[in-house]
Design an enzyme around this catalytic site. Sequence first.
Site, PDB file in Angstrom:
ATOM      1  N   ASP A  58       0.845  -1.200   0.000  1.00 26.60           N
ATOM      2  CA  ASP A  58       0.000   0.000   0.000  1.00 26.60           C
ATOM      3  C   ASP A  58       0.882   1.252   0.000  1.00 26.60           C
ATOM      4  O   ASP A  58       1.537   1.561   0.981  1.00 26.60           O
ATOM      5  CB  ASP A  58      -0.882  -0.035   1.250  1.00 26.60           C
ATOM      6  CG  ASP A  58      -1.841   1.154   1.318  1.00 26.60           C
ATOM      7  OD1 ASP A  58      -3.023   0.967   0.979  1.00 26.60           O
ATOM      8  OD2 ASP A  58      -1.410   2.264   1.695  1.00 26.60           O
ATOM      9  N   TYR A 104       3.451   9.541  -0.731  1.00 26.12           N
ATOM     10  CA  TYR A 104       4.509   8.877   0.044  1.00 26.12           C
ATOM     11  C   TYR A 104       5.859   9.012  -0.681  1.00 26.12           C
ATOM     12  O   TYR A 104       6.888   8.619  -0.146  1.00 26.12           O
ATOM     13  CB  TYR A 104       4.237   7.377   0.246  1.00 26.12           C
ATOM     14  CG  TYR A 104       3.000   6.986   1.026  1.00 26.12           C
ATOM     15  CD1 TYR A 104       2.198   7.926   1.677  1.00 26.12           C
ATOM     16  CD2 TYR A 104       2.638   5.645   1.123  1.00 26.12           C
ATOM     17  CE1 TYR A 104       1.073   7.529   2.371  1.00 26.12           C
ATOM     18  CE2 TYR A 104       1.507   5.249   1.831  1.00 26.12           C
ATOM     19  CZ  TYR A 104       0.724   6.197   2.442  1.00 26.12           C
ATOM     20  OH  TYR A 104      -0.387   5.793   3.129  1.00 26.12           O
ATOM     21  N   LYS A 116      -2.504   6.009  -4.232  1.00 26.73           N
ATOM     22  CA  LYS A 116      -3.554   6.989  -3.908  1.00 26.73           C
ATOM     23  C   LYS A 116      -3.270   8.324  -4.580  1.00 26.73           C
ATOM     24  O   LYS A 116      -2.113   8.732  -4.694  1.00 26.73           O
ATOM     25  CB  LYS A 116      -3.632   7.210  -2.388  1.00 26.73           C
ATOM     26  CG  LYS A 116      -3.615   5.923  -1.576  1.00 26.73           C
ATOM     27  CD  LYS A 116      -3.793   6.128  -0.089  1.00 26.73           C
ATOM     28  CE  LYS A 116      -3.526   4.831   0.660  1.00 26.73           C
ATOM     29  NZ  LYS A 116      -2.117   4.554   0.962  1.00 26.73           N
TER      30      LYS A 116
END
Length: 286
Positions: free
Chosen positions: A45, A50, A75
């Site tokens: 994930d 990030y 995401k």
Amino acid sequence: MEKEVLLNDGVKIPAVGLGVFLIPNDGSTYKAVSEALKAGYRHIDTAAAYFNEEEVGRAIKDSGLKREEIFVTSKLWVQDFGYEHAKWGIEESLRKLDLGYIDLYLLHQPYGDVLGAWKALEEYKEKGLLRSIGVSNMTPKIYKKYVPEFRIKPSVNQVECNPTFLQKELRSAMEKDNVRIEAWYPLGHGDNNLLDNETVIRLSEKYGKNVGQIILRFEVQEGFIVLPKSTNPERIKGNIDIFDFELTEDEMKEMEKLDTGKGTHDPDAPGVGESLLSRYKIHNKW
Ligand code: A2P
């Protein structure tokens, strides 16, 4: 108990995933993902925000595993919300991961032009470039505001969730759409009230598992997909080793009593969206 969970769009997701939040793109993410894949993780994930999608992709490509054996989530950051910007953001994630397609793509935070961004995710799902699409950090209030307007329902809502915050109200709001909870902070972020709880310790002794494994097992039996964090190699391995025992119905009920109805993060609090937008710029495109 299955190691995979069937989502509302027919896509199967491994019930336990490795989150790579705050792992730098300096070789550390490559190493963490490579080791996790060796330890048996098949679900990673990440997120545009990030800053480590490239290394996640490279570790997967170098793993020797087949692409379809691995489940990758990324995401879209709020800076890229709105229909046109979202298309660019999705393309960036696809380019950086370089894995052909992304298994699950989420709206990272529910602020700004959510509906425009979601429309872009729907189109990329229909093109087959995003196998499944979902949302994150939606409270019952935010969920009820946006999701009835979506053409395609999200498959998951990734939120803070653990035995002390079981998200009962949210789960009842999502039930009719069969949207799954993906739990961040599934171990309460190391909260000692949870890890040292006497029920958790008693079950840990009974089953010969560590406290984290008891909590994760409880969550998976509740139907959650969990994203535990650990920096300890033994615990990283142990956190996917939760499929050789089962909590009884009474034990599940006992664990449910730990619910306080409250978490550490309140996405409904005034100013959260503005603050995220202004604090985290992930590129200078706009
Ligand atoms: P450590 O890194 O030393 O393993 P969360 O996933 O909810 O954010 O929780 C992360 C915290 O839980 C970290 O402090 C981590 O410490 C701890 N942790 C991770 N796995 C376990 C486990 N199996 N048992 C107990 N604590 C754990």
